[in-house]
Design an enzyme around this catalytic site. Sequence first.
Site, short mmCIF file in Angstrom:
data_model
loop_
_atom_site.label_atom_id
_atom_site.label_comp_id
_atom_site.label_asym_id
_atom_site.label_seq_id
_atom_site.Cartn_x
_atom_site.Cartn_y
_atom_site.Cartn_z
N TYR A 1 0.83 -1.21 0.00
CA TYR A 1 0.00 0.00 0.00
C TYR A 1 0.86 1.25 0.00
CZ TYR A 1 1.30 0.56 4.90
OH TYR A 1 2.02 0.73 6.05
N PHE B 1 2.65 9.61 3.53
CA PHE B 1 3.02 9.53 4.95
C PHE B 1 3.42 8.11 5.36
CE2 PHE B 1 -1.58 8.98 4.82
CZ PHE B 1 -1.76 7.83 5.56
N ASP B 2 3.03 7.11 4.55
CA ASP B 2 3.38 5.73 4.90
C ASP B 2 3.24 4.85 3.65
OD1 ASP B 2 4.09 3.53 6.34
OD2 ASP B 2 2.13 3.24 7.30
N ILE C 1 -6.10 1.03 11.07
CA ILE C 1 -7.20 1.98 11.23
C ILE C 1 -8.49 1.40 10.62
CG2 ILE C 1 -5.72 4.02 11.32
CD1 ILE C 1 -6.36 4.55 8.40
N TYR D 1 -7.31 9.02 11.59
CA TYR D 1 -6.61 9.43 12.82
C TYR D 1 -7.35 10.52 13.58
CZ TYR D 1 -2.75 6.68 10.97
OH TYR D 1 -1.97 5.63 10.50
N PHE E 1 -5.51 5.85 0.34
CA PHE E 1 -4.66 4.67 0.24
C PHE E 1 -4.81 4.01 -1.14
CE2 PHE E 1 -5.29 5.06 4.80
CZ PHE E 1 -4.05 4.76 5.32
#
Length: 243
Positions: free
Chosen positions: A160, A170-171, A190, A216, A233
Amino acid sequence: DAPAEAAVNDEPPEKTTKKTTKKSKKRKLLTAAATEEQGEAAPKEDDDGDRAISEAADSNGGTATSSPPESSSDAGPGGEKLTKKQRKKLAKKKAQELAEVVAEAEGHAGKESKKSEKKKGGPAVPQTRERRLDGGVRVSDIIIGTGATVRPGRMVAINYEGALTDGKVFDKNKSKKSPLEFRPGTGEVIKGLERGLEGMKAGGERIITVPPAMGYGRKGSGNVVPGNATLVFTVNLVRVGGR
């Protein structure tokens, strides 16, 4: 009587010579005259020949030795002269052929651009309409998988990339050897990501848009994700089931 006739008929040798000379002169004059007549006739034949050549040249639209006239740009395939209507039709046909070539070239360039964009990690293009799931999560499929379907409590492995709406990543996890593994419905990730995987099949690729409440929330996540951030995502479902 006989001697007298002989005396009359026999002329002196000098007179005979004179007659012979006169005859020779007459013969020469006749010969000269004949030659002159033939000489005059010859030029006449030449004149006739010149006239014939001139007439032939006139009929060809130029001199006898000149090259044939060059074909006009308005000439058709068989050399015939095209009418104004035919010229317009031909020009329209050529313009259409040119437009087709340009369109084909542009289409090819577009395909190459998409391939290049995909290789460079550019934005993926959804193949299905975006749909809304419970909790406000939105999903759209890039590739519809053909493997096993995601179910709560069943192990999944994903690659992902998580980004903010401005495109800032961010990730991410794109490792083929060590994808992210978890069981949906257990709270390991999440809620929005779990919800976005519902109904997805192994081998598929999906864009999952997560609202703040399913992500978040107001607090965010450290200095990476600000509060009230919507998350996007792009998920590749590597497999369903296993360990």
